[in-house]
Design an enzyme around this catalytic site. Structure first.
Site, short mmCIF file in Angstrom:
data_model
loop_
_atom_site.label_atom_id
_atom_site.label_comp_id
_atom_site.label_asym_id
_atom_site.label_seq_id
_atom_site.Cartn_x
_atom_site.Cartn_y
_atom_site.Cartn_z
N LYS A 293 37.67 46.21 48.64
CA LYS A 293 38.72 46.95 47.92
C LYS A 293 39.07 48.25 48.63
O LYS A 293 40.20 48.71 48.55
CB LYS A 293 38.27 47.21 46.49
N GLU B 253 37.90 56.61 42.06
CA GLU B 253 39.33 56.69 41.72
C GLU B 253 39.49 57.57 40.49
O GLU B 253 38.58 57.67 39.67
CB GLU B 253 39.88 55.30 41.34
N ARG C 56 44.02 34.05 46.15
CA ARG C 56 43.75 32.71 45.61
C ARG C 56 44.84 32.33 44.61
O ARG C 56 45.66 33.16 44.22
CB ARG C 56 42.41 32.73 44.88
C1 MV4 Z 1 40.72 50.91 36.55
C2 MV4 Z 1 41.11 51.26 35.24
C3 MV4 Z 1 41.56 52.54 35.03
N1 MV4 Z 1 41.63 53.40 36.05
N2 MV4 Z 1 40.80 51.82 37.54
C4 MV4 Z 1 38.59 46.80 35.49
C5 MV4 Z 1 38.12 45.71 36.36
C6 MV4 Z 1 38.53 46.04 37.75
N3 MV4 Z 1 39.01 44.89 38.42
C7 MV4 Z 1 39.57 47.11 37.61
N4 MV4 Z 1 39.51 47.59 36.26
C8 MV4 Z 1 40.09 48.78 35.89
N5 MV4 Z 1 40.26 49.70 36.86
C9 MV4 Z 1 41.24 53.04 37.27
N6 MV4 Z 1 41.30 53.93 38.26
C10 MV4 Z 1 41.01 50.29 34.24
C11 MV4 Z 1 40.50 49.04 34.56
C12 MV4 Z 1 40.43 48.09 33.50
C13 MV4 Z 1 41.18 46.91 33.51
C14 MV4 Z 1 42.02 46.57 34.56
C15 MV4 Z 1 42.73 45.40 34.56
C16 MV4 Z 1 42.64 44.54 33.48
C17 MV4 Z 1 41.84 44.83 32.44
C18 MV4 Z 1 41.08 46.02 32.44
C19 MV4 Z 1 40.27 46.33 31.35
C20 MV4 Z 1 39.53 47.48 31.34
C21 MV4 Z 1 39.61 48.36 32.42
#
Ligand code: MV4
Length: 460
Positions: free
Chosen positions: A116, A200, A291
């Protein structure tokens, strides 16, 4: 075109890929584990071979064994589905070395996007807005404190290699950062050779919007519009829709061309998805999935393009079957993931034998399923048994169609999350498209399920 394809996956996606193969007159080979001896996908294939014990590590993740079967039965190509080996750069590499076409992006594109930190670097270079933060691994806690101070709390710690949010932590204050960093770094060490952890800015209540891409080996690349996947429970998506309720034609073009620019930079080929977080009127790059995704069906429904057939044609060296200007987004599609889990007992997985199984029927309904009556859901794998997708001309109509379709299910023998899905489809905030990734907690949806369940009867 290929004559024979091996599908290195199980369940509904194995069936989905084999349907596409059949439509293209390609013979199919299934590989299955001991737990899947009586599965639908095994029977659907022209040939099937047991590749080992139930544990994924010894079957669906066993590269050597899968390659051995592929060579023995003379396939031209391997489709990895999603999960398992779909984003395994080594597997893509081995396929190539063995003269088997991997139906997916190149090994190097997979490797770039599975880091990432690397993905953030690439996107920054392409001029795509990324979530404020750093593009390198943290060296020590002083450095972390310094960066967090500059970004402002809350911040998020993430593992560069961790999929599905593993090792991800929100840190609300300075005093908690050092301990949190230690934990994320130890998780990173446990899951991967890439042990780096980065920071982040934490975006509060973001929406998760993604762009579907298709790219061929001739350099053509198009986007198929967006999907919104904000409705999730503990990093497990439950409802997705296309298009996103917040999307306008103009925004879609902006986001689509950002995604295309990024993919071009790494010479991306095949189907892929670029994920964004939407927060205070801005889109920020989150990650890229190299994917086919679980939720591809809703994009197929609003565009009329068969993404899996396109994937296969791309891998066979053909050009994309349409140009960007031919892609039209029509109506609204919504998907509910049906999981075998108990919504009244903390969503505990509910494996076992399906006694009764009836699925909804009607206009605008699509079911992608790996099960039938009598199927046994093994406890070894993901508990998703089926995907229900509906299409209608407007979002409101699609929701009403989804409520009716959910009502049409009869599944006994295992518990399912259908009561959760019913509750979401009746929520007033969801109905107007006002939701974020915090939706389920914010509206006490889990509590609501219990109140709701009395009033909704199913067909019997
Ligand atoms: C975040 C975020 C808020 N701010 N990054 C959760 C799993 C990972 N793949 C990325 N995720 C998140 N990253 C920052 N800087 C909130 C989430 C997140 C989220 C993202 C996509 C779909 C569902 C989610 C559920 C909770 C938190």
């Amino acid at each position: 075109m290929f004559e024979k394809v091996l599908v290195a996956n199980r369940g509904e996606i194995a069936v989905r890929v084999m349907i596409a193969c059949r439509e293209l007159s390609i013979k199919t080979v299934a590989v299955y584990s001991e737990a899947d001896t009586n599965s639908l996908f095994k029977k659907y294939a022209d040939e099937s071979y047991c590749i080992g014990p139930s544990k994924a590590r010894r079957s669906y993740l066993n590269i050597e064994k899968i390659i051995e079967v592929a060579k023995e039965c003379g396939v031209d190509a391997i489709h990895p589905g999603y999960g398992f080996l779909a984003e395994n750069a080594l597997f893509a590499e081995v396929c190539k070395r063995e003269g088997l076409k991997f139906i997916g992006p190149s090994s190097s594109a997979i490797a770039t996007m599975s880091s990432k930190i690397n993905a953030r670097k690439v996107m920054k270079r392409a001029g795509v807005q990324i979530v404020p933060g750093i593009e390198r691994g943290i060296e020590n806690s002083e450095e972390a404190l310094d960066i967090a101070e500059k970004l402002g709390y809350p911040v998020m710690l993430k593992c560069s290699s961790g999929g599905g949010g593993r090792g991800t932590q929100i840190v609300h204050e300075k005093a908690k950062l050092e301990k949190a960093l230690e934990l994320s770094q130890s998780i990173a060490k446990a899951v991967s050779r890439d042990t780096s952890v980065y920071i982040e800015k934490y975006l509060e209540k973001p929406r998760h919007v993604e762009i579907q891409l298709l790219a061929d080996e001739k350099g053509n690349i198009i986007h198929l519009g967006d999907r919104e996947c904000s409705i999730q429970r503990r990093n497990q998506k439950v409802v997705e829709e296309a298009p996103s309720p917040i999307m306008t034609g103009e925004l879609r073009e902006q986001l689509g061309s950002m995604a295309i620019t990024a993919a071009k930079l790494i010479h991306y080929v095949n189907a892929g998805t670029v994920e964004f977080l939407y927060s205070n009127n801005n889109f920020y790059f989150l990650e890229m999935n190299a994917r086919l995704q679980v939720e591809h069906a809703i994009t197929e429904m609003v565009t009329g393009i068969d993404i899996v057939k396109e994937q296969i044609k791309i891998a066979a060296g053909e050009e994309l079957s349409c140009k960007q200007e031919d892609v039209k987004i029509s109506g609204c599609a919504m998907e509910c993931r049906i999981y075998a889990e108990d919504p009244f007992n903390n969503f505990m997985p509910s494996p076992g034998k399906i006694k009764m199984y009836r699925h909804p029927i009607g206009p605008g309904i699509r079911i992608d399923s790996g099960v039938k009556r009598g199927s046994v859901l093994p406890f070894y794998y993901d508990s998703m048994l089926s995907k229900l997708a509906v299409w209608d001309r407007s979002r409101g109509d699609a929701i009403r169609r989804m409520r009716t379709a959910l009502w049409g299910y009869v599944i006994t023998g295992v518990k399912t999350n259908i009561p959760l899905l019913n509750t979401i489809m009746r929520n007033e905030h969801f109905f107007v498209g006002d939701y974020s990734t915090n939706f389920i907690e914010e509206h006490n949806i889990i509590e609501e399920i219990k109140k709701n369940n009395q009033s909704i009867k199913c067909v019997t």
